[in-house]
Design an enzyme around this catalytic site. Structure first.
Site, PDB file in Angstrom:
ATOM      1  N   ASP A 264       0.830  -1.211   0.000  1.00 40.97           N
ATOM      2  CA  ASP A 264       0.000   0.000   0.000  1.00 40.97           C
ATOM      3  C   ASP A 264       0.866   1.262   0.000  1.00 40.97           C
ATOM      4  O   ASP A 264       1.964   1.269   0.548  1.00 40.97           O
ATOM      5  CB  ASP A 264      -0.922  -0.021   1.236  1.00 40.97           C
ATOM      6  CG  ASP A 264      -2.051   0.976   1.122  1.00 40.97           C
ATOM      7  OD1 ASP A 264      -2.407   1.359  -0.017  1.00 40.97           O
ATOM      8  OD2 ASP A 264      -2.595   1.377   2.169  1.00 40.97           O
TER       9      ASP A 264
ATOM     10  N   ASN B 245     -11.086  -2.229  -5.204  1.00 39.48           N
ATOM     11  CA  ASN B 245     -10.323  -1.232  -5.972  1.00 39.48           C
ATOM     12  C   ASN B 245     -11.002  -0.819  -7.284  1.00 39.48           C
ATOM     13  O   ASN B 245     -10.600   0.162  -7.913  1.00 39.48           O
ATOM     14  CB  ASN B 245      -8.886  -1.721  -6.241  1.00 39.48           C
ATOM     15  CG  ASN B 245      -8.002  -1.719  -5.012  1.00 39.48           C
ATOM     16  OD1 ASN B 245      -7.120  -2.556  -4.874  1.00 39.48           O
ATOM     17  ND2 ASN B 245      -8.221  -0.786  -4.097  1.00 39.48           N
TER      18      ASN B 245
HETATM   19  C1  IPE Z   1      -5.407  -2.651  -0.146  1.00 36.86           C
HETATM   20  O1  IPE Z   1      -5.094  -1.316  -0.290  1.00 36.86           O
HETATM   21  C2  IPE Z   1      -5.412  -3.333  -1.473  1.00 36.86           C
HETATM   22  C3  IPE Z   1      -4.111  -3.476  -2.128  1.00 36.86           C
HETATM   23  C4  IPE Z   1      -2.950  -3.171  -1.610  1.00 36.86           C
HETATM   24  C5  IPE Z   1      -4.159  -4.046  -3.442  1.00 36.86           C
HETATM   25  P1  IPE Z   1      -6.217  -0.193  -0.421  1.00 36.86           P
HETATM   26  O2  IPE Z   1      -5.497   1.106  -0.564  1.00 36.86           O
HETATM   27  O3  IPE Z   1      -7.186  -0.548  -1.464  1.00 36.86           O
HETATM   28  O4  IPE Z   1      -6.945  -0.287   0.989  1.00 36.86           O
HETATM   29  P2  IPE Z   1      -7.776   0.805   1.809  1.00 36.86           P
HETATM   30  O5  IPE Z   1      -8.778   1.397   0.843  1.00 36.86           O
HETATM   31  O6  IPE Z   1      -6.808   1.841   2.272  1.00 36.86           O
HETATM   32  O7  IPE Z   1      -8.376   0.061   2.935  1.00 36.86           O
HETATM   33  C1  IPE Z   2      -1.628   0.232  -3.325  1.00 32.96           C
HETATM   34  O1  IPE Z   2      -1.391   1.593  -3.362  1.00 32.96           O
HETATM   35  C2  IPE Z   2      -1.871  -0.347  -4.698  1.00 32.96           C
HETATM   36  C3  IPE Z   2      -3.283  -0.658  -4.971  1.00 32.96           C
HETATM   37  C4  IPE Z   2      -4.249  -0.635  -4.086  1.00 32.96           C
HETATM   38  C5  IPE Z   2      -3.612  -1.038  -6.334  1.00 32.96           C
HETATM   39  P1  IPE Z   2      -2.568   2.649  -3.334  1.00 32.96           P
HETATM   40  O2  IPE Z   2      -2.951   2.960  -4.741  1.00 32.96           O
HETATM   41  O3  IPE Z   2      -3.690   2.198  -2.470  1.00 32.96           O
HETATM   42  O4  IPE Z   2      -1.848   3.908  -2.693  1.00 32.96           O
HETATM   43  P2  IPE Z   2      -2.454   4.899  -1.634  1.00 32.96           P
HETATM   44  O5  IPE Z   2      -2.897   4.069  -0.469  1.00 32.96           O
HETATM   45  O6  IPE Z   2      -3.576   5.616  -2.274  1.00 32.96           O
HETATM   46  O7  IPE Z   2      -1.303   5.797  -1.287  1.00 32.96           O
HETATM   47 MG    MG Z   3      -4.098   2.433  -0.505  1.00 32.78          MG
END
Ligand code: IPE
Ligand code: IPE
Ligand code: MG
Length: 243
Positions: free
Chosen positions: A21, A69
């Site tokens: 993340d 997502n």
């Molecule tokens: C979790 O991250 C999913 C992945 C790393 C693929 P998210 O960024 O989607 O999670 P939330 O929304 O912060 O809970």
């Molecule tokens: C994790 O990074 C990757 C996916 C969930 C696909 P994020 O895209 O959630 O990055 P933040 O949490 O918005 O910084």
């Molecule tokens: Mg995230």
């Protein structure tokens, strides 16, 4: 648990799962579009996979795209899907040469058929490999996985292949996407968020957790090695009174 604690000689984690993340925030900090962060994140994932053999990690499971997502903008979702396609095409040969066995978990039905085919091909290409087992979670949600598993289990019960009395903690996980994997010993989440966001709900019942503040594109193999090293100092009781 912090990096400054002495590493103990206990066994290292056999199965590590990572919630990668922080890509979006990493990009925004640089005044770049979110996809720029995802590209940097993909490079980081490659490094971490490569570090597994020397760290004794036999199974690595990485969360790449959740069932939630899809709520992101169409531009980000399609950018991520094309990144996954390019990643598979570019990395297939080197993963195979490095003896990595790749598997994907999650519901493929909603994925672009081109991507789904590339996943099938990579699984097939690397099926006989005996090094790191890399499991990539794409369109994966723990609740969705349990619901899909329950549906198949119910079909088996309805068809007389499974007795209701035989539904238990051993038989149910055979229907999960992860049925060939041991449960994760350690779950790492980067970016400072202390939540699991629907990852490996059933499988992580007794996992150890490590939440690190670093954004995923900044997560180095040294940081990874530090967490693996300090894992041995953890006392896992699995409900027993301990010693
Ligand atoms: C979790 O991250 C999913 C992945 C790393 C693929 P998210 O960024 O989607 O999670 P939330 O929304 O912060 O809970
Ligand atoms: C994790 O990074 C990757 C996916 C969930 C696909 P994020 O895209 O959630 O990055 P933040 O949490 O918005 O910084
Ligand atoms: Mg995230």
């Amino acid at each position: 648990m912090t990096r400054s604690e002495p590493a103990s000689s206990g066994p290292g984690p056999r199965h590590v799962a990572i919630i990668m993340d922080g890509n979006g925030r990493w990009a925004l900090q640089r005044g770049q579009p979110r996809l720029f962060g995802h590209q940097a994140g993909a490079r980081r994932a490659r490094e971490i996979v490569g570090a597994c053999p020397r760290l004794g990690v036999k199974y690595l499971t990485i969360f790449a795209f959740s069932t939630e997502n899809w709520k992101r903008t169409q531009a980000e979702v399609s950018g991520l899907m094309s990144l996954f396609r390019r990643y598979i095409v570019r990395e297939a040969k080197v993963l195979d040469e490095n003896n990595v066995k790749v598997r994907f978990i999650g519901d493929r039905v909603r994925l672009d058929p081109v991507l789904a085919d590339l996943m099938d091909e990579l699984e097939l290409l690397t099926a006989g490999n005996t090094g790191t087992t890399l499991t990539v979670a794409v369109n994966y949600g723990g609740r969705d996985e349990v619901a899909r598993a329950t549906r198949r289990l119910a079909e088996d019960v309805a068809a007389g292949r499974l007795k209701p009395a035989d539904v238990n903690e051993e038989t149910l996980p055979r229907y999960l996407d992860t049925h060939v994997l041991p449960d994760p010993d350690l779950v790492i989440r980067t970016s400072g968020e202390a939540r699991i966001s629907n990852f490996l709900l059933w499988q992580s019942a007794y996992a150890e957790y490590e939440f690190v503040n670093t954004l995923w594109p900044d997560f180095t193999t040294e940081m990874f090695a530090g967490i693996i090293g300090s894992y041995g100092a953890r006392v896992r009781r699995f409900g027993s009174a301990g010693t």
